[in-house]
Design an enzyme around this catalytic site. Structure first.
Site, PDB file in Angstrom:
ATOM      1  N   HIS A  82      11.411  -8.320 -34.443  1.00  0.00           N
ATOM      2  CA  HIS A  82      10.218  -9.002 -34.969  1.00  0.00           C
ATOM      3  C   HIS A  82       8.971  -8.125 -34.864  1.00  0.00           C
ATOM      4  CE1 HIS A  82      12.128 -13.257 -34.556  1.00  0.00           C
ATOM      5  NE2 HIS A  82      12.366 -12.713 -35.734  1.00  0.00           N
ATOM      6  N   HIS A 100      13.670  -6.608 -29.720  1.00  0.00           N
ATOM      7  CA  HIS A 100      14.200  -7.153 -30.981  1.00  0.00           C
ATOM      8  C   HIS A 100      13.270  -6.787 -32.133  1.00  0.00           C
ATOM      9  CE1 HIS A 100      11.455 -10.391 -29.827  1.00  0.00           C
ATOM     10  NE2 HIS A 100      11.618 -10.982 -31.001  1.00  0.00           N
ATOM     11  N   HIS A 105       5.644 -13.709 -24.376  1.00  0.00           N
ATOM     12  CA  HIS A 105       4.531 -14.496 -24.934  1.00  0.00           C
ATOM     13  C   HIS A 105       3.864 -15.370 -23.881  1.00  0.00           C
ATOM     14  CE1 HIS A 105       5.069 -13.751 -29.275  1.00  0.00           C
ATOM     15  NE2 HIS A 105       6.351 -13.607 -28.970  1.00  0.00           N
ATOM     16  N   ASP A 113      11.708 -12.758 -26.199  1.00  0.00           N
ATOM     17  CA  ASP A 113      11.772 -14.092 -26.803  1.00  0.00           C
ATOM     18  C   ASP A 113      13.123 -14.770 -26.564  1.00  0.00           C
ATOM     19  OD1 ASP A 113       9.313 -13.267 -27.613  1.00  0.00           O
ATOM     20  OD2 ASP A 113       9.735 -13.287 -29.760  1.00  0.00           O
ATOM     21  N   ASP A 169       5.931  -8.645 -34.176  1.00  0.00           N
ATOM     22  CA  ASP A 169       5.036  -8.758 -33.017  1.00  0.00           C
ATOM     23  C   ASP A 169       5.608  -8.081 -31.766  1.00  0.00           C
ATOM     24  OD1 ASP A 169       6.924 -10.966 -33.046  1.00  0.00           O
ATOM     25  OD2 ASP A 169       5.771 -11.868 -31.408  1.00  0.00           O
ATOM     26  N   HIS A 170       6.755  -7.417 -31.907  1.00  0.00           N
ATOM     27  CA  HIS A 170       7.311  -6.649 -30.787  1.00  0.00           C
ATOM     28  C   HIS A 170       7.447  -5.163 -31.106  1.00  0.00           C
ATOM     29  CE1 HIS A 170       8.295 -10.288 -28.410  1.00  0.00           C
ATOM     30  NE2 HIS A 170       8.167 -10.808 -29.622  1.00  0.00           N
ATOM     31  N   HIS A 204      17.574 -16.163 -30.444  1.00  0.00           N
ATOM     32  CA  HIS A 204      16.305 -16.073 -31.174  1.00  0.00           C
ATOM     33  C   HIS A 204      16.514 -15.190 -32.408  1.00  0.00           C
ATOM     34  CE1 HIS A 204      11.968 -15.632 -31.735  1.00  0.00           C
ATOM     35  NE2 HIS A 204      12.076 -14.329 -31.640  1.00  0.00           N
TER      36      HIS A 204
END
Ligand code: ZN
Ligand code: FE
Length: 255
Positions: free
Chosen positions: A58, A56, A171, A133, A60-61, A114
């Site tokens: 975001h 996805h 995570h 996530d 942090d990915h 999410h």
């Protein structure tokens, strides 16, 4: 030949994963929170990257992708729904797509909730699903873009995979998730013993990811809307499963 799966801790609490087939020498990377630990994991093993599978949009990915591609010019896969806000994709996937990675079938599942357009990669031969996530160890992602209905539908799809599937989530939130889970399902013996294992693992800095789907089904409150004990505790004995899920998600947001 089964593939090898490597879990790579990134940033403060993210995970990326490598899927490696020794026979063909091909390696896939799932998500790119940061380049450095991923490049090191590849270098340590003498592997080069064939593909990157993004879950996805975001940061942090995906934020390490450009740097990883400088050293490893791999083919990038991601969600068609997300393509407008992802780095450039070579292959854009839709729900239900199947592709072959080094003789192994990979199934793409839309698990929106999410975010809209969040996808999972399920590799049956590896007994592994890369959930990022969506479904997490003892938890699930926050509903940033989707509704409780969408997330519940996504989690229900994942719950139907074989119970011995490894849930490779994005995570290390498990210790905090366990604290919350115990407020929803305090008398669940499997949750109580899992919580102790999680505390011990985290005390020695051991990842609690991947977990198994069987363990999630037994202990993750976000998958347990049908549990009579949880329903009684929430005073929602007659409510539809999705309402139970929404209530648990709302309580976690305020926890
Ligand atoms: Zn996210
Ligand atoms: Fe994330």
């Amino acid at each position: 030949m089964p593939v090898e799966i490597v879990t790579i801790p990134c940033l403060s609490d993210n995970y990326a994963f490598l899927v490696h087939d020794d026979q063909s020498g091909q390696t896939a990377l799932i998500d790119v929170p940061e380049a450095r630990p991923i490049l090191k994991a590849l270098q340590d093993r003498g592997w080069s990257l064939s593909e990157v599978w993004i879950t996805h949009h975001h940061a942090d990915h995906v934020q390490g992708l450009a740097d990883v591609l400088k050293t490893h010019p791999a083919k990038v896969r991601g969600s068609q729904t997300d393509a407008h806000r992802l780095p450039d994709l070579d292959i854009a996937h839709q729900d239900g797509d199947r592709f072959t990675f080094s003789d192994h079938e990979v199934q793409v599942m839309d698990v929106s909730g999410h975010t809209i357009g969040h996808i999972c990669y399920y590799v049956p031969s590896a007994k592994a699903v890369f959930t990022a996530d969506s479904l997490m160890a003892l938890g699930c992602g926050r509903l940033f873009e989707g509704t409780a209905e969408q997330m519940w539908r996504s989690l229900s799809k994942l719950a139907k995979l074989p119970p011995d599937t490894n849930v490779c989530s994005g995570h290390e939130y498990t210790a905090a998730n366990a604290k919350f889970a115990l407020t929803i399902d305090p008398d669940n013996p499997e949750l109580i013993s899992r919580s102790k294992e999680i505390s011990a693992a985290r005390a020695s800095d051991t990842p609690t990811v991947p977990s198994s789907l069987a363990l999630e089904l037994a202990t993750n409150p976000f998958l347990r809307a049908s549990s009579p004990e949880i329903r009684a505790r929430l005073n929602m004995e007659e409510a539809p499963d999705v309402d139970i899920f929404a209530e648990i998600r709302a309580r976690k947001d305020a926890f």
